[in-house]
Scaffold this active site. Structure first.
Site, PDB file in Angstrom:
ATOM      1  N   CYS A  33       0.842  -1.202   0.000  1.00 39.15           N
ATOM      2  CA  CYS A  33       0.000   0.000   0.000  1.00 39.15           C
ATOM      3  C   CYS A  33       0.874   1.247   0.000  1.00 39.15           C
ATOM      4  O   CYS A  33       1.425   1.633   1.044  1.00 39.15           O
ATOM      5  CB  CYS A  33      -0.924  -0.007   1.219  1.00 39.15           C
ATOM      6  SG  CYS A  33      -1.912   1.490   1.381  1.00 39.15           S
ATOM      7  N   CYS A  65      -0.497   4.059   2.240  1.00 36.92           N
ATOM      8  CA  CYS A  65      -0.271   3.823   3.667  1.00 36.92           C
ATOM      9  C   CYS A  65       1.171   4.099   4.072  1.00 36.92           C
ATOM     10  O   CYS A  65       1.430   4.755   5.087  1.00 36.92           O
ATOM     11  CB  CYS A  65      -0.604   2.370   4.026  1.00 36.92           C
ATOM     12  SG  CYS A  65      -2.217   1.788   3.480  1.00 36.92           S
ATOM     13  N   ASP A  66       2.106   3.578   3.291  1.00 41.04           N
ATOM     14  CA  ASP A  66       3.498   3.548   3.728  1.00 41.04           C
ATOM     15  C   ASP A  66       4.457   4.431   2.937  1.00 41.04           C
ATOM     16  O   ASP A  66       5.627   4.551   3.302  1.00 41.04           O
ATOM     17  CB  ASP A  66       4.010   2.102   3.678  1.00 41.04           C
ATOM     18  CG  ASP A  66       3.223   1.194   4.614  1.00 41.04           C
ATOM     19  OD1 ASP A  66       2.802   1.679   5.685  1.00 41.04           O
ATOM     20  OD2 ASP A  66       3.021   0.008   4.275  1.00 41.04           O
TER      21      ASP A  66
END
Length: 300
Positions: free
Chosen positions: A129, A132-133
């Site tokens: 992701c 997300c990261d």
């Protein structure tokens, strides 16, 4: 006993619950994560008619709208559905739920590369992701593996955060839409590596330090120095818990009719977990609307 249990709180599931409850049905939505499904992993929604919005924002709007007509949301990982004819029993952990109808909208999960180092470094340099990261890799170098829409979208997104993006493509061409390829070509910090496939992940001081790739033709190995790896090589349906019902095809996708009903009467499905040609937010909401409205009509 409730009228409808929706399994999965992505666009398909939330829309099914919205349409069903708005038409007078009672519904419980079960999910093991945050409402919105993959919308929460999408930076920008650009192809949902009338909406240009960040994925998590659209997810929350759908969730609030769904609950506004009386749907209940509960946390739970569904492990089994029992078909009792006129009603169904849904098992989620230690809890069981009963309903006349069930709508399955569990979606898909990211396919792993299956190479040495991947599982060990998952969450520690290997991520599925970018939204997300991505910020963890600010001003660093990352590799994106894949040549489809998801891989190119994530590469473009990451290019605005990191110093350098290496895109690893197994084939000699991209499978992404031309619109995305045009955006990709405008980025000067994205380097393409065609006819390459991941072989293993190098780790130094318990951190990802390189991706070993093989030439697809010669087999020659080379290493791309990198701080992070983002595989986007495909998706698999999350349908293992219903395989015993005989409603999935050889690829694991659930087969449905024009009302989104499976071969088991009273069990419906929609969204990415179903056998279809186009898996997008707009087609997921279409499935949910059809099923939710149809289920509500069966109760009258």
């Amino acid at each position: 006993m409730t009228d409808l249990i929706v399994i999965g709180a992505g666009p398909a599931g939330l829309t099914a619950a919205l349409y069903a409850t708005r038409a007078g049905a009672s519904a419980i939505v079960l999910d093991g994560g945050a409402p919105g499904g993959k919308l929460n992993l999408t930076a920008e929604i650009e192809n949902y008619p009338g909406v240009i919005q960040k994925g998590p924002e659209l997810a929350y709007s759908m969730y609030e709208q769904c609950l506004s007509f009386g749907a209940q949301y509960e946390y739970g990982e569904v492990t089994q559905i029992e078909d009792k004819g006129e009603h169904k029993i849904v098992h989620a952990g230690e809890k069981t739920y009963e309903a006349q109808y069930v709508f399955i909208a569990t979606g898909t999960k990211e396919r792993h590369m299956g190479i040495p180092g991947e599982e060990e470094m998952s969450g520690r340099g290997v991520s599925y992701c970018a939204v997300c990261d991505g910020p963890f890799f600010k001003n660093k170098t990352v590799c994106v593996v894949g040549g489809g829409n998801s891989a190119i979208e994530e590469s473009i997104y990451l290019s605005d955060i990191v110093e350098k993006v290496h895109v690893i493509v197994r084939r000699d061409v991209l499978r992404a839409d031309q619109y995305l390829i045009s955006k990709l070509n405008q980025k000067d910090n994205i380097e393409m590596h065609y006819l390459k496939k991941p072989v293993s992940i190098e780790v130094t001081d318990n951190k990802v330090s390189g991706l070993v790739v093989a030439d697809s033709k010669s087999g020659e190995l080379s290493t791309i120095p990198t701080n992070g790896i983002f595989p986007f090589i495909g998706l698999d349906p999350m349908s293992g818990f219903v395989k015993d019902l005989g409603i999935v095809n050889e690829q694991g996708y659930i087969e449905v009719d024009e009302n989104q009903e499976t071969s088991v009467k009273g069990i419906f499905a929609g969204g990415d977990v179903t056998a279809k040609h186009l898996r997008q937010v707009v087609t997921a909401t279409n499935d949910g609307a059809i099923a939710g409205q149809y289920i509500a009509s069966l109760l009258k």
